[in-house]
Write an enzyme that holds these catalytic residues in place. Sequence first.
Site, PDB file in Angstrom:
ATOM      1  N   GLY A 190      -9.017   4.900   2.229  1.00 33.63           N
ATOM      2  CA  GLY A 190      -8.649   4.003   3.325  1.00 33.63           C
ATOM      3  C   GLY A 190      -7.879   2.783   2.846  1.00 33.63           C
ATOM      4  N   THR A 191      -7.265   2.094   3.822  1.00 31.02           N
ATOM      5  CA  THR A 191      -6.401   0.960   3.470  1.00 31.02           C
ATOM      6  C   THR A 191      -7.188  -0.214   2.879  1.00 31.02           C
ATOM      7  OG1 THR A 191      -6.487   0.301   5.801  1.00 31.02           O
ATOM      8  CG2 THR A 191      -4.518   1.488   5.083  1.00 31.02           C
TER       9      THR A 191
ATOM     10  N   ASN B  77      40.255  27.260 -16.343  1.00 28.66           N
ATOM     11  CA  ASN B  77      39.494  26.474 -17.333  1.00 28.66           C
ATOM     12  C   ASN B  77      38.277  27.213 -17.860  1.00 28.66           C
ATOM     13  OD1 ASN B  77      38.235  26.277 -14.794  1.00 28.66           O
ATOM     14  ND2 ASN B  77      37.148  24.442 -15.443  1.00 28.66           N
TER      15      ASN B  77
ATOM     16  N   ARG C  34       0.921  13.868   7.738  1.00 27.19           N
ATOM     17  CA  ARG C  34       1.646  14.139   8.985  1.00 27.19           C
ATOM     18  C   ARG C  34       3.142  14.355   8.768  1.00 27.19           C
ATOM     19  NH1 ARG C  34      -1.116   8.988  11.786  1.00 27.19           N
ATOM     20  NH2 ARG C  34      -1.239   8.437   9.574  1.00 27.19           N
TER      21      ARG C  34
ATOM     22  N   LEU D 299       0.839  -1.203   0.000  1.00 25.89           N
ATOM     23  CA  LEU D 299       0.000   0.000   0.000  1.00 25.89           C
ATOM     24  C   LEU D 299       0.869   1.246   0.000  1.00 25.89           C
ATOM     25  CD1 LEU D 299      -2.705  -1.058   2.618  1.00 25.89           C
ATOM     26  CD2 LEU D 299      -2.523  -1.605   0.181  1.00 25.89           C
ATOM     27  N   ALA D 300       0.729   2.031  -1.052  1.00 29.29           N
ATOM     28  CA  ALA D 300       1.623   3.191  -1.193  1.00 29.29           C
ATOM     29  C   ALA D 300       0.920   4.369  -1.861  1.00 29.29           C
ATOM     30  CB  ALA D 300       2.848   2.786  -1.999  1.00 29.29           C
TER      31      ALA D 300
END
Length: 462
Positions: free
Chosen positions: A74-75, A382, A12, A5-6
């Site tokens: 939600g997850t 240079n 936060r 899950l990403a």
Amino acid sequence: MAIVLAAGQGKRMKSKLYKVLHPVCGKPMVSHVLDAVKEAQSERTVVIVGHGAELVKSRLGDAAEFALQEKQLGTGHAVQQAEALLGQEDGVTIVICGDTPLVQASTLRSMLELHEASGAAATIMSASFDNPAGYGRIIRGEDGTVQRIVEHKDCSAEELLVREINTGTYCFDNRKLFQALSRVTNQNAQGEYYLTDVIGLLKEAGEVVQGYCTEDIAEAIGVNDRVALAEAERHMRERLNRKHLLNGVSIIDPANTYIEASVQIGADTVIYPGTVLRGATVIGEDCVIGPSSELTNAVVHNGATIKYSVVTDSEIGEVSSVGPYAYLRPGSKLGRGCKIGDFVELKNAQLDDGAKVSHLSYVGDAKVGKDVNIGCGAITVNYDGFNKSVTEIGDGAFIGSNVNLIAPVKVGDGAYVVAGTTVTKDVPEGDMAIARERQVNKPGYAEKIRARAKAKKERAGQ
Ligand code: UD1
Ligand code: CA
């Protein structure tokens, strides 16, 4: 199978960077998770992406399949996004959060073994925390079996006292997972579809649900804010340093040594405090690195020494020494037995074996031959404000102190450039170049100057 899950933003974290891309010891959290998952099982892995989907996908490349969660509800809702890809499969699915970077493959494997041996519908990885604030709590029945998970925000006063937390890593019977998910609602404190509700639903349906408690509390850290990120970083650093120590690298003070996940170090190398080793840095055997050095994408061959220096995208040959206080910018390459001393800056400069730049020099866009000696304060000029030009110095040449080499320019093999010379045209092989005013000495003049100064002071004083 596995689902990572990403898709969350990670409010936060208070960051412009999506949470799962925040690095822990130089590697995005989600990459740590994905690597552990891939090592633990070789089947299909689906990463759920949402916030920063394109960026997350490009960082993970073709290491996984992806499913898009357009709105982060939600997850539980996140896992449902994998249904089109995995819903018809039989077998076990690991579900894991992309913000638990310390989970190890070995732990996932033993959890899988326990799950398969027990025939449970779900196995939850739990941990016992002294301060469980923020985590979902594992609620067990009187017989000790897992009944359900309650999110921190939904806990009763009594449930808040429970110290066994949900790490967010699970094994599920794949079919039962998706069946239960279809019955999850968002009637809770956060108005989200919780994956954790699947546990209660499976239990109510008479399925076996069990806990797998991790010993290593670090593995359970879920990074929601920068406090947890710093804590995860510390644990990961300790783990990586320990790996190097066990491989035969001496680290004088592991608490003050910062080695990113991708760095390789050979045996009998000694790392002194304050050293930061980053990116694709590869260090050979018998090297001495630090104190206080930062190496990024550096290749350091056997027996080299680097003290109080910064090295970026550069290569250092065998038994060469760098520092103290040297700065090797991208494209610098030292051969064998070179010496770069104090306050020397190199940029895009290739030095052949045995070349020495011992003090206070700038060598940029240069090719320096074997055993060349560049004296104190000599510089390559240079850049003329418009173009960068190359300086070439042949094998065995000697560049005196405070020489300016106005590029483009070539100094031939074995040539000798006298101290203080400003070189504006090529110096042929074996020649000596000198370009400076002849000195005039005025006999006894020093005393005259002093007398004149004294007289002036006295007049001013009257
Ligand atoms: C979650 C668990 C909690 C557990 C904790 C462990 C739930 C409801 N709670 O809480 O029980 O103790 O992890 O660290 O599962 N995500 C999505 N889509 C979404 C929401 C989240 O992909 O719609 C991803 C996030 O990017 C993150 C992971 O899921 O990687 C977990 O989400 P997060 O919001 O951090 O959950 P927690 O509140 O930590
Ligand atoms: Ca989390």
